[in-house]
Design an enzyme around this catalytic site. Sequence first.
Site, mmCIF file in Angstrom:
data_model
loop_
_atom_site.group_PDB
_atom_site.id
_atom_site.type_symbol
_atom_site.label_atom_id
_atom_site.label_comp_id
_atom_site.label_asym_id
_atom_site.label_seq_id
_atom_site.Cartn_x
_atom_site.Cartn_y
_atom_site.Cartn_z
ATOM 1 C CG ASP A 168 -1.965 0.995 1.232
ATOM 2 O OD1 ASP A 168 -2.060 1.729 0.223
ATOM 3 O OD2 ASP A 168 -2.713 1.109 2.220
ATOM 4 C CG ASP A 216 -4.855 6.186 -3.043
ATOM 5 O OD1 ASP A 216 -3.789 5.959 -2.439
ATOM 6 O OD2 ASP A 216 -5.940 5.692 -2.699
ATOM 7 C CB CYS A 231 -12.501 -21.637 17.188
ATOM 8 S SG CYS A 231 -11.282 -21.681 15.885
ATOM 9 C CB CYS A 242 -8.102 -22.548 14.554
ATOM 10 S SG CYS A 242 -7.529 -21.516 15.906
ATOM 11 C CB CYS A 300 -9.007 -22.479 19.555
ATOM 12 S SG CYS A 300 -9.218 -20.772 19.071
HETATM 13 ZN ZN LIG Z 1 -9.422 -20.681 16.837
#
Ligand SMILES: [Zn+2]
Length: 542
Positions: free
Chosen positions: A87, A122, A274, A276, A279
Amino acid sequence: MSFEIVDRDLLARIGRFETKSGVVETPLLFPVINPGIQPIHPKTLEKEFGCRALITNAYIINKNFKETAVENGLHRFLDFSGSIMTDSGAYQLLIYKDIEVTPKEIVQFQEAINTDIATILDIPTGWGVSKEYARYTVKETIKRAKALEKMKSRDDLAWVGPVQGGQYLDLVARSAREMGKLPFQIHALGSPTPVMEQYKFDVLVDMIFAAKMNLPPERPLHLFGAGHPFMFALAVALGCDLFDSAAYALFARQDRYLTDSGTTRLASLQYFPCSCPACNKTDPETVRALPREERHKLLAEHNLHVSFYELRRIKQAVTEGRLWEHMEMRAHGHPSLLQALKKVAKYSEYLEKQGPVTKKGGIFFFSSLGLARPEVLRYRQRLLDRYSPPPHAKVLLLLPQTRKKPFHTSKEHETVMNQMRQTLGDKVDAVHVCTYSAPFGVVPTELDDVYPVSQNVIAYPFDHETVNYVAQQVANYIQKTGYDQIILLRDPTVWKRKIGAACRRACKTRKVPFISLHERDPWAESTIEHLAEVLKEAVTVP
Ligand SMILES: [Zn+2]
């Protein structure tokens, strides 16, 4: 640099975009890497998250790490071999009113550090600015975009042409048209911070369409600042291909935990909803007790996992042609998203025209929100524009829909047909049987097994908007066709009096006789016998 579209649903595209560092698949999320603060190291992103692209800020690197970055190149500097987007730092310039760097310096710096996807400097429109100022940001950004050709010296970088205009949709449209004429490989829509922070997703819907409808469709569209996974489905469905997420790290630093339907404070979590890798190995209580840095790292990891997970679900939904269902489900995760989805109805004609005609499988209708689906609009337009009833049909018989589809194979409709054949004999062809049904409206019997009339499931009882929509379709059909008489078999439990009232109004306008049969049970033997008698009279009238 090329963008090849592999699959589509609504305005979503699964595509392959090639940069000089490899091919990435869209819709794509670029995690934001701040070279100063890295809760997750780029190498970890690559190794453990399978992340093939990230975004960083050329302005910050130029300001703090200029020499090392130029000397090593961006990939070695960050220790990441995938595609890197930079960016320009226009946002930082907006906040800090810094005028130290010129547009030309930022262009040349991005070439010097060997980025893959570069952004011109920009001028972001921002929020709550006057229209005059917004017009200036559009004009000045276009001016700088036009100057790019003279500033750059390499041809192997993909350049991003940002679209400005903020909440002024006419300016967004103009900006998109002008930027689209220039040789950019990617376009980007700057979403002003309040739009994201205050969940003004309905405003965002207008902005995305204003840009999308005026940009070259073959170029990917990046949505700046849209890092929360709960709005990915909406943005992807409206044709955004690329996203950047700083949210995963920003929220982690505030001890906030992202879910696919919103944000939760770590303090209020009893369980991690969760599975994942982050977790799975722990629980909220343990994480709360961790030292600050470790805690934020774990939250950032989870936040990123949940973001990637949502994008994969979206991509799978695209391949199944079920992105609308997925978007509708997500929209029920937050009132602001539902408000945004209601706004999408305003653009259903564009969605219908630009989206693919898929026949991938059954459609689920949960409520009147589904009336904005391209399939519903397409059916309505084709019935009104291309369909004519059989030439020998004098009497229109409107039967209520049945649970079984195609309707003509239901026991109820079969009984009516048998009774009609018996009573009417060779005059049976003078009666044209159609079904009034949600969500499509009038379905002529000969079309009732055409996709998707029979390939859908709808939730009963219908809401008011759905009942009113079907009533309107019945009225439109009667107005447009030339039957001598209309006969309606009512189903009062499903449709109240709406269909009858619509028929009566339309028949009055067309000055044709209308008969409504309202027995309590439309499918009772006595009702069907009565119906056959009424039909017999209708077809024998000279
Ligand atoms: Zn998670």
